[in-house]
Design an enzyme around this catalytic site. Structure first.
Site, PDB file in Angstrom:
ATOM      1  CG  HIS A   1      -0.377  -7.068  11.760  1.00  0.00           C
ATOM      2  ND1 HIS A   1       0.606  -6.825  12.690  1.00  0.00           N
ATOM      3  CD2 HIS A   1       0.016  -6.451  10.611  1.00  0.00           C
ATOM      4  CE1 HIS A   1       1.556  -6.092  12.130  1.00  0.00           C
ATOM      5  NE2 HIS A   1       1.219  -5.852  10.867  1.00  0.00           N
ATOM      6  CD  GLU A   2      -1.588  -6.159   7.193  1.00  0.00           C
ATOM      7  OE1 GLU A   2      -1.551  -4.924   6.999  1.00  0.00           O
ATOM      8  OE2 GLU A   2      -0.560  -6.840   7.324  1.00  0.00           O
TER       9      GLU A   2
ATOM     10  CG  HIS B   1      -0.900  -1.650   9.908  1.00  0.00           C
ATOM     11  ND1 HIS B   1       0.074  -1.046  10.668  1.00  0.00           N
ATOM     12  CD2 HIS B   1      -0.368  -2.827   9.473  1.00  0.00           C
ATOM     13  CE1 HIS B   1       1.154  -1.811  10.701  1.00  0.00           C
ATOM     14  NE2 HIS B   1       0.910  -2.904   9.986  1.00  0.00           N
TER      15      HIS B   1
ATOM     16  CD  GLU C   1       4.425  -3.705  10.326  1.00  0.00           C
ATOM     17  OE1 GLU C   1       3.821  -4.770  10.562  1.00  0.00           O
ATOM     18  OE2 GLU C   1       4.046  -2.879   9.469  1.00  0.00           O
TER      19      GLU C   1
END
Length: 298
Positions: A153-154, A157, A224
């Site tokens: 997930h990070e 980003h 997100e």
């Protein structure tokens, strides 16, 4: 080197295009649209104010972005992982390294910071100059596959350039805030009420700066979902759903009044907010994120 120069060029082009767009909008508004409604601001508003507002607004935003890694490290009790020494460190470092190689981007810095909250974040000025940090609380409360999902997930980003787009939006909002404040200050200065104009401009900066957080946080919540979808592509949506639910269980178990006692709740993964405070939340609720993941076709 070429990649760095390309990034700088794109940054300069973006700023020039934004200034041109704002200048055209400003000119059309003050010269044609507002006079048609009987509002004549042609003598009260100056284009150099817009230029200075742009410099201050975007300058501050991009300086913060450029220093984001250093500021994050300065504010946290953290240590880097360069040569993994434990199994947990190998899980973290290995997941970030694997995804970076898959995406053909430079390996981000990997850090662990002391915090009981199961949390993680990514920051840095570009996808090839970034850092990923995880809390000890995340490592202590999630299993290996869930930790990998959060790291993916990070990395989403990082790869999506979310730090850059958020900075551009923040710079745009800052520009409007400073421009309106400078306009008010100039109007009162021309009426020999400089002190009153100065005081009103400060109040306006505070109020409008607070309101400017609404579109910025809306963008933060939308990104997100994109990072969740990236994680789902890398490790499957079940892993990310499991990670989100594990974080929610920790919140429900460890902090029954988490949403009312923590002043930073709106900026955390699992902060439960309601009413007007939802407008200032940086993350969607876990329920919203799980529902979005479940709707993914893969």
């Amino acid at each position: 080197m070429l990649k760095s120069l390309k990034g700088i060029a794109l940054l300069l082009i973006a700023n020039v295009l934004i200034f041109v767009a704002l200048s055209i909008t400003f000119t059309v508004l003050t010269e044609f649209i507002l006079p048609a409604f009987g509002i004549d601001l042609r003598g009260a508003v100056h284009q150099q104010d817009l230029l200075w507002a742009l410099v201050i607004g975007f300058g501050g935003a991009f300086i913060s972005l450029a220093m984001s890694k250093q500021m994050a490290r300065a504010m946290l009790d953290c240590y880097p992982i360069t040569q993994p020494r434990t199994h947990a460190e190998q899980v973290i470092y290995g997941a970030v390294q694997e995804i970076a190689q898959r995406l053909h981007i430079r390996m981000p810095e990997v850090w662990v910071y002391e915090s009981p909250d199961p949390n993680a974040f990514a920051t840095g000025p570009s996808k090839n100059n970034s850092m990923v940090a995880v809390s000890t609380g995340l490592l202590n409360n999630l299993n290996e596959q869930e930790v990998r999902a959060v790291l993916a997930h990070e990395m989403g980003h990082v790869y999506n350039g979310d730090m850059f787009t958020t900075t551009v939006l923040a710079g745009l909002m800052n520009t409007f805030v400073y421009f309106i404040a400078m306009w008010i200050r100039r109007i009162f200065a021309e009426r020999d009420q400089a002190m009153l104009g100065f005081a009103l401009s400060i109040v306006l900066q505070i109020v409008l700066g607070f309101l400017a957080m609404i579109p910025i946080m809306w963008h933060s919540r939308r990104r997100e979902f994109g990072a969740d979808a990236f994680s789902a592509k890398v490790y499957g949506k079940d892993a990310m759903i499991s990670a989100l639910r594990a974080i929610q269980r920790w919140v429900d178990r460890a902090q029954p009044e988490y949403s009312t006692q923590d002043p930073l709740v709106t900026f955390k993964i699992s902060g439960k907010t309601s009413g007007v405070m939802r407008l200032f939340a940086s993350h969607p609720t876990v329920e919203e994120r799980v529902a979005a993941l479940q709707r993914l076709p893969f």
